[in-house]
Design a protein around this motif. Structure first.
Motif, PDB file in Angstrom:
ATOM      1  N   LEU A  11       0.936  -1.083  -0.014  1.00 44.18           N
ATOM      2  CA  LEU A  11       0.027   0.115   0.053  1.00 44.18           C
ATOM      3  C   LEU A  11       0.875   1.122   0.053  1.00 44.18           C
ATOM      4  N   ASN A  12       1.835   1.193   0.707  1.00 43.33           N
ATOM      5  CA  ASN A  12       2.787   2.450   0.743  1.00 43.33           C
ATOM      6  C   ASN A  12       3.663   2.557  -0.582  1.00 43.33           C
ATOM      7  N   LEU A  13       3.851   1.472  -1.331  1.00 41.91           N
ATOM      8  CA  LEU A  13       4.416   1.586  -2.575  1.00 41.91           C
ATOM      9  C   LEU A  13       3.603   2.207  -3.304  1.00 41.91           C
ATOM     10  N   ALA A  14       2.180   1.827  -3.299  1.00 39.19           N
ATOM     11  CA  ALA A  14       1.257   2.629  -4.237  1.00 39.19           C
ATOM     12  C   ALA A  14       0.971   3.870  -3.829  1.00 39.19           C
ATOM     13  N   PHE A 100      -4.667  17.341   1.211  1.00 37.79           N
ATOM     14  CA  PHE A 100      -4.776  16.180   2.365  1.00 37.79           C
ATOM     15  C   PHE A 100      -5.758  16.624   3.385  1.00 37.79           C
ATOM     16  N   THR A 101      -6.727  17.648   3.148  1.00 35.86           N
ATOM     17  CA  THR A 101      -7.765  18.064   3.976  1.00 35.86           C
ATOM     18  C   THR A 101      -8.991  17.177   3.375  1.00 35.86           C
ATOM     19  N   TYR A 102      -8.774  16.515   2.404  1.00 36.03           N
ATOM     20  CA  TYR A 102      -9.861  15.753   1.879  1.00 36.03           C
ATOM     21  C   TYR A 102     -10.494  14.536   2.724  1.00 36.03           C
ATOM     22  N   PRO A 103      -9.888  13.966   3.584  1.00 33.20           N
ATOM     23  CA  PRO A 103     -10.370  13.013   4.393  1.00 33.20           C
ATOM     24  C   PRO A 103     -11.481  13.826   5.451  1.00 33.20           C
ATOM     25  N   ILE A 104     -11.087  14.963   6.022  1.00 32.24           N
ATOM     26  CA  ILE A 104     -12.159  15.731   6.780  1.00 32.24           C
ATOM     27  C   ILE A 104     -13.308  16.037   5.947  1.00 32.24           C
ATOM     28  N   PHE A 105     -13.126  16.692   4.806  1.00 34.96           N
ATOM     29  CA  PHE A 105     -14.284  16.913   4.048  1.00 34.96           C
ATOM     30  C   PHE A 105     -15.128  15.711   3.594  1.00 34.96           C
ATOM     31  N   LEU A 242      -3.064   5.085   6.604  1.00 39.99           N
ATOM     32  CA  LEU A 242      -1.965   5.088   6.061  1.00 39.99           C
ATOM     33  C   LEU A 242      -1.656   6.154   4.912  1.00 39.99           C
ATOM     34  N   SER A 243      -2.688   6.820   4.324  1.00 35.05           N
ATOM     35  CA  SER A 243      -2.466   7.803   3.470  1.00 35.05           C
ATOM     36  C   SER A 243      -1.847   8.984   3.915  1.00 35.05           C
ATOM     37  N   CYS A 244      -2.099   9.002   5.320  1.00 33.94           N
ATOM     38  CA  CYS A 244      -1.560  10.396   5.611  1.00 33.94           C
ATOM     39  C   CYS A 244       0.068  10.485   5.551  1.00 33.94           C
ATOM     40  N   ILE A 245       0.658   9.413   5.178  1.00 28.33           N
ATOM     41  CA  ILE A 245       2.126   9.454   5.018  1.00 28.33           C
ATOM     42  C   ILE A 245       2.534  10.223   3.563  1.00 28.33           C
ATOM     43  N   SER A 275      -2.386  15.921  11.786  1.00 29.62           N
ATOM     44  CA  SER A 275      -2.778  15.403  13.191  1.00 29.62           C
ATOM     45  C   SER A 275      -4.370  15.249  13.043  1.00 29.62           C
ATOM     46  N   ALA A 276      -4.962  16.115  12.622  1.00 31.37           N
ATOM     47  CA  ALA A 276      -6.594  16.359  12.328  1.00 31.37           C
ATOM     48  C   ALA A 276      -6.873  15.017  11.596  1.00 31.37           C
ATOM     49  N   VAL A 277      -6.445  14.747  10.510  1.00 30.74           N
ATOM     50  CA  VAL A 277      -6.601  13.625   9.632  1.00 30.74           C
ATOM     51  C   VAL A 277      -6.460  12.424  10.327  1.00 30.74           C
ATOM     52  N   VAL A 278      -5.411  12.221  11.102  1.00 28.20           N
ATOM     53  CA  VAL A 278      -5.032  10.842  12.181  1.00 28.20           C
ATOM     54  C   VAL A 278      -6.229  10.944  13.225  1.00 28.20           C
ATOM     55  N   LEU A 279      -6.571  11.822  13.728  1.00 23.59           N
ATOM     56  CA  LEU A 279      -7.467  11.953  14.858  1.00 23.59           C
ATOM     57  C   LEU A 279      -9.008  11.509  14.178  1.00 23.59           C
ATOM     58  N   GLU A 280      -9.055  11.873  12.983  1.00 26.58           N
ATOM     59  CA  GLU A 280     -10.412  11.634  12.331  1.00 26.58           C
ATOM     60  C   GLU A 280     -10.514   9.935  12.155  1.00 26.58           C
ATOM     61  N   THR A 281      -9.363   9.621  11.486  1.00 27.43           N
ATOM     62  CA  THR A 281      -9.553   8.008  11.236  1.00 27.43           C
ATOM     63  C   THR A 281      -9.246   7.247  12.477  1.00 27.43           C
ATOM     64  N   TYR A 282      -8.754   7.824  13.643  1.00 27.07           N
ATOM     65  CA  TYR A 282      -8.891   6.997  14.873  1.00 27.07           C
ATOM     66  C   TYR A 282     -10.262   7.067  15.402  1.00 27.07           C
ATOM     67  N   ILE A 283     -11.066   8.357  15.404  1.00 22.81           N
ATOM     68  CA  ILE A 283     -12.271   8.267  15.804  1.00 22.81           C
ATOM     69  C   ILE A 283     -13.152   7.248  14.818  1.00 22.81           C
ATOM     70  N   SER A 284     -13.045   7.404  13.652  1.00 24.42           N
ATOM     71  CA  SER A 284     -13.950   6.646  12.612  1.00 24.42           C
ATOM     72  C   SER A 284     -13.603   5.090  13.185  1.00 24.42           C
ATOM     73  N   LYS A 285     -12.233   4.910  13.335  1.00 25.70           N
ATOM     74  CA  LYS A 285     -12.143   3.464  13.850  1.00 25.70           C
ATOM     75  C   LYS A 285     -12.736   2.883  15.020  1.00 25.70           C
ATOM     76  N   LYS A 286     -12.856   3.732  15.832  1.00 27.13           N
ATOM     77  CA  LYS A 286     -13.428   3.411  17.301  1.00 27.13           C
ATOM     78  C   LYS A 286     -14.995   3.140  16.879  1.00 27.13           C
ATOM     79  N   ASN A 287     -15.529   3.969  16.072  1.00 26.47           N
ATOM     80  CA  ASN A 287     -17.087   3.899  15.590  1.00 26.47           C
ATOM     81  C   ASN A 287     -17.440   2.522  14.967  1.00 26.47           C
TER      82      ASN A 287
END
Length: 287
Positions: A11-14, A100-105, A242-245, A275-287
């Motif tokens: 995935l990181n290669l992609a 990379f604001t797109y995950p929040i949008f 992972l795409s946050c990298i 950081s906001a994107v990572v927090l967003e994905t963390y919250i989504s994962k918990k839900n």
């Protein structure tokens, strides 16, 4: 454990391959619409050869999915064109971080488009992204090139977010490679009228043909198809995390090929957004 590590590396290669669009977008001096037309033409040819070799069915149900195919292609074209304007105006680092604001949008728009439950925590993360953008922007003015570039980057993020939301139903019923083939082909058709409005210098286009080929075949055909193929190994949340990298890959490539050194405000503002994107994905994962 070995298979999971292998999947993460693939995935990181992609993501790294897709990140090469950033330095190319900054380096290629052609009008962005012409660049995207060329990119999609070369990608379409490469994917078509692959589809024929693998004997992948090209059938689609136009009565049910035709509208989504056209709309998703239009949004993808808008995403790529505005992204390349962002790269040319604001540079690689700011351009890719703005995108990379797109995950929040995606999080904010998905409840409206797909009628899902809205989480108020996402609004706070959206405000955090705005803080990061404020740090990135020197003096906001539409006459300021960097500010305008960031605005294009955010516009690109919105196009991309809506396109990805609409693509979910298409990916469920269709082969990912087939989707990329139709999408790149439709974008070529949509952008063909640009030739009536732009003056193309043959010498300038020929000089950059090599970079356009790499952008089309390597970055688009291989990178994006490889990314979609890797979706089967991860949840959508994991891919987003992972795409946050990718902004780091893009910034590194910008430094390596263009000599762009990130400023302190870029590092701080980019860090806030990521950081906001990572927090967003963390919250989504918990839900």
């Amino acid at each position: 454990m070995k298979n999971q590590l292998k999947n993460i590396l693939e995935l990181n290669l992609a993501l790294f391959i897709i990140a090469t669009a950033a330095p190319f977008g900054n380096y290629i001096s052609l009008p962005p619409a012409l660049t995207i037309w060329s990119r999609c033409l070369f990608a379409f040819v490469a994917i078509y050869v692959y589809v024929k070799f693998k004997k992948i069915s090209l059938k689609i149900d136009l009565s049910k999915e035709g509208g989504l195919f056209f709309l998703s292609a239009f949004l993808q074209a808008g995403h790529w064109i505005t992204y390349f304007y962002a790269l040319q105006l604001a540079g690689v680092g700011l351009g890719i971080i703005s995108l990379f604001t797109y995950p929040i949008f995606t999080t904010l728009l998905e409840p409206t488009i797909r009628k899902t439950t809205f989480n108020p925590k996402h609004l706070l993360l959206g405000l955090l992204v705005l803080v990061g953008l404020y740090i990135l922007t020197p003096v906001f003015s539409f006459g300021n090139q960097t500010s305008l570039g960031i605005l294009f980057g955010v516009s690109s993020a919105i196009f991309y977010a809506v396109r990805n939301i609409l693509m979910k139903s298409l990916v469920t019923n269709n082969n990912p490679t087939k989707l990329m083939l139709y999408q790149t082909g439709l974008i070529v058709v949509m952008l063909t009228p640009i030739f009536a409005f732009i003056n193309i210098e043959t010498a300038s286009y020929t000089d950059q043909l090599y970079h356009l080929l790499i952008l089309g075949v390597f970055t688009t055909a291989i990178g994006h198809t490889y990314l979609v193929r890797n979706f089967k190994n991860f949840s959508a949340t994991s891919v987003s995390l992972l795409s946050c990298i990718q902004p780091l890959y893009g910034t590194f490539l910008g430094f390596l090929f263009l000599g762009e050194i990130p400023t302190l405000s870029t590092i701080i503002g980019g860090g806030v957004i990521i950081s906001a994107v990572v927090l967003e994905t963390y919250i989504s994962k918990k839900n």
